[in-house]
Design a protein around this motif. Sequence first.
Motif, PDB file in Angstrom:
ATOM      1  N   THR A 136       6.939  15.660   1.908  1.00 15.41           N
ATOM      2  CA  THR A 136       5.580  15.340   1.485  1.00 15.41           C
ATOM      3  C   THR A 136       4.678  15.543   2.690  1.00 15.41           C
ATOM      4  N   PHE A 137       3.697  16.413   2.550  1.00 14.66           N
ATOM      5  CA  PHE A 137       2.849  16.773   3.684  1.00 14.66           C
ATOM      6  C   PHE A 137       1.512  16.041   3.658  1.00 14.66           C
ATOM      7  N   ASP A 138       1.022  15.756   4.840  1.00 14.82           N
ATOM      8  CA  ASP A 138      -0.321  15.204   5.023  1.00 14.82           C
ATOM      9  C   ASP A 138      -1.039  16.137   5.992  1.00 14.82           C
ATOM     10  N   PHE A 139      -1.801  17.069   5.452  1.00 12.08           N
ATOM     11  CA  PHE A 139      -2.437  18.076   6.294  1.00 12.08           C
ATOM     12  C   PHE A 139      -3.655  17.545   7.051  1.00 12.08           C
ATOM     13  N   THR A 140      -3.959  16.278   6.851  1.00 10.84           N
ATOM     14  CA  THR A 140      -5.012  15.669   7.668  1.00 10.84           C
ATOM     15  C   THR A 140      -4.426  15.098   8.956  1.00 10.84           C
ATOM     16  N   ALA A 141      -3.085  15.058   9.035  1.00 12.52           N
ATOM     17  CA  ALA A 141      -2.406  14.461  10.196  1.00 12.52           C
ATOM     18  C   ALA A 141      -2.950  13.059  10.447  1.00 12.52           C
ATOM     19  N   SER A 142      -2.841  12.241   9.416  1.00 13.73           N
ATOM     20  CA  SER A 142      -3.297  10.841   9.473  1.00 13.73           C
ATOM     21  C   SER A 142      -4.790  10.733   9.744  1.00 13.73           C
ATOM     22  N   GLY A 143      -5.558  11.631   9.143  1.00 13.81           N
ATOM     23  CA  GLY A 143      -7.011  11.550   9.245  1.00 13.81           C
ATOM     24  C   GLY A 143      -7.633  12.296  10.406  1.00 13.81           C
ATOM     25  N   PHE A 145      -7.663  15.650  10.767  1.00 14.31           N
ATOM     26  CA  PHE A 145      -8.208  16.938  10.345  1.00 14.31           C
ATOM     27  C   PHE A 145      -8.732  16.840   8.912  1.00 14.31           C
ATOM     28  N   SER A 146      -9.648  17.744   8.580  1.00 11.28           N
ATOM     29  CA  SER A 146     -10.170  17.826   7.209  1.00 11.28           C
ATOM     30  C   SER A 146     -10.142  19.288   6.771  1.00 11.28           C
ATOM     31  N   ASP A 150     -13.477  21.546   5.165  1.00 13.49           N
ATOM     32  CA  ASP A 150     -14.146  22.239   6.268  1.00 13.49           C
ATOM     33  C   ASP A 150     -13.359  23.516   6.570  1.00 13.49           C
ATOM     34  N   TYR A 151     -13.936  24.665   6.240  1.00 15.18           N
ATOM     35  CA  TYR A 151     -13.216  25.931   6.391  1.00 15.18           C
ATOM     36  C   TYR A 151     -12.846  26.223   7.839  1.00 15.18           C
ATOM     37  N   SER A 152     -13.689  25.824   8.771  1.00 15.44           N
ATOM     38  CA  SER A 152     -13.371  26.071  10.182  1.00 15.44           C
ATOM     39  C   SER A 152     -12.104  25.320  10.581  1.00 15.44           C
ATOM     40  N   GLN A 153     -11.930  24.106  10.043  1.00  8.74           N
ATOM     41  CA  GLN A 153     -10.715  23.349  10.334  1.00  8.74           C
ATOM     42  C   GLN A 153      -9.512  23.931   9.588  1.00  8.74           C
ATOM     43  N   PHE A 154      -9.768  24.486   8.429  1.00 17.01           N
ATOM     44  CA  PHE A 154      -8.694  25.164   7.694  1.00 17.01           C
ATOM     45  C   PHE A 154      -8.151  26.308   8.544  1.00 17.01           C
ATOM     46  N   LEU A 155      -9.044  27.061   9.168  1.00 26.20           N
ATOM     47  CA  LEU A 155      -8.628  28.173  10.021  1.00 26.20           C
ATOM     48  C   LEU A 155      -7.903  27.682  11.274  1.00 26.20           C
ATOM     49  N   VAL A 156      -8.357  26.562  11.824  1.00 26.87           N
ATOM     50  CA  VAL A 156      -7.717  25.997  13.019  1.00 26.87           C
ATOM     51  C   VAL A 156      -6.253  25.683  12.735  1.00 26.87           C
ATOM     52  N   LEU A 157      -6.004  24.990  11.627  1.00 24.59           N
ATOM     53  CA  LEU A 157      -4.624  24.631  11.306  1.00 24.59           C
ATOM     54  C   LEU A 157      -3.811  25.849  10.878  1.00 24.59           C
ATOM     55  N   ALA A 158      -4.446  26.794  10.205  1.00 24.95           N
ATOM     56  CA  ALA A 158      -3.738  28.018   9.831  1.00 24.95           C
ATOM     57  C   ALA A 158      -3.243  28.727  11.086  1.00 24.95           C
TER      58      ALA A 158
END
Length: 270
Positions: A136-143, A145-146, A150-158
């Motif tokens: 079970t994933f939490d892509f916010t890493a406990s809050g 990241f968003s 927020d597309y810029s943050q989507f790119l950061v994690l990608a």
Amino acid sequence: MNILRLLDKLSNDKFFTKEASRLETITDISLFGKKAAIAAVPLGLGSLMATTKAETTKMNVTGAALKSTLTDALQLALVLEYLENEYYSIGLSTPALIPNADRAVFMQISKHESAHVNFLKSTLTSLGTTPGAKPTFDFTASGNFSPFTDYSQFLVLAQAFEDTGVRAYKGQAGNVMSNKVVLQAALQIHSVEARHASQVRRMRANKGWIELANGGNMPSATNPVYAGEENINQAGYNTSTLFGAAAGSAAYDEILSGSDAQTIASLFIV
């Protein structure tokens, strides 16, 4: 024990007297039979049989260890592929998150990750190992990241996920060498992950490669992804000699150990 001693024991009346219980007698006879069979074999052949048995045992133990090393590496890769696959799936299904101009890129990357998941699950099954269940994933890493608002943050994690995947596959190469078919497939996946990483990095206006331990406008939370990339010593050769440390480090991508890859992935696992 040689054959003469065994025959001498056989002539001993106590061997078959009622002094011993029936179970003890059967046990003694069984042991006697085994020893007699061994003693009847020529000395050289007996030694060969013992050596062969020891070598077979050693081979079985070694084979089991190699299989465990191989399947452990594949299970780690599966976790990383699960993570990437779900990340892009959610991103693509989130309305108005990914600009139309970029959707085709992530749709293709998503297809690749899905194919990698299916391959790893199939391979583990063929090796007699049950593939690990998707965490079970939490892509916010406990809050922290968003990424889906927020597309810029989507790119950061990608970028972080792809750069992690490239280094992690490289780090596990030695653990899958026992199976040439799997090794070839892993190398093929590794090169595709590298293309993903380069593409996403350029979408963030970064260079397609990593210089030193600088991910390129990345938050400090992603530092573990790039730790060690500043290395400028390759097999005793100083790679900074000709063009400096940045170019020298960028010319050689570094591995990521299994434990480090697990630590990074665990930040996004509930």
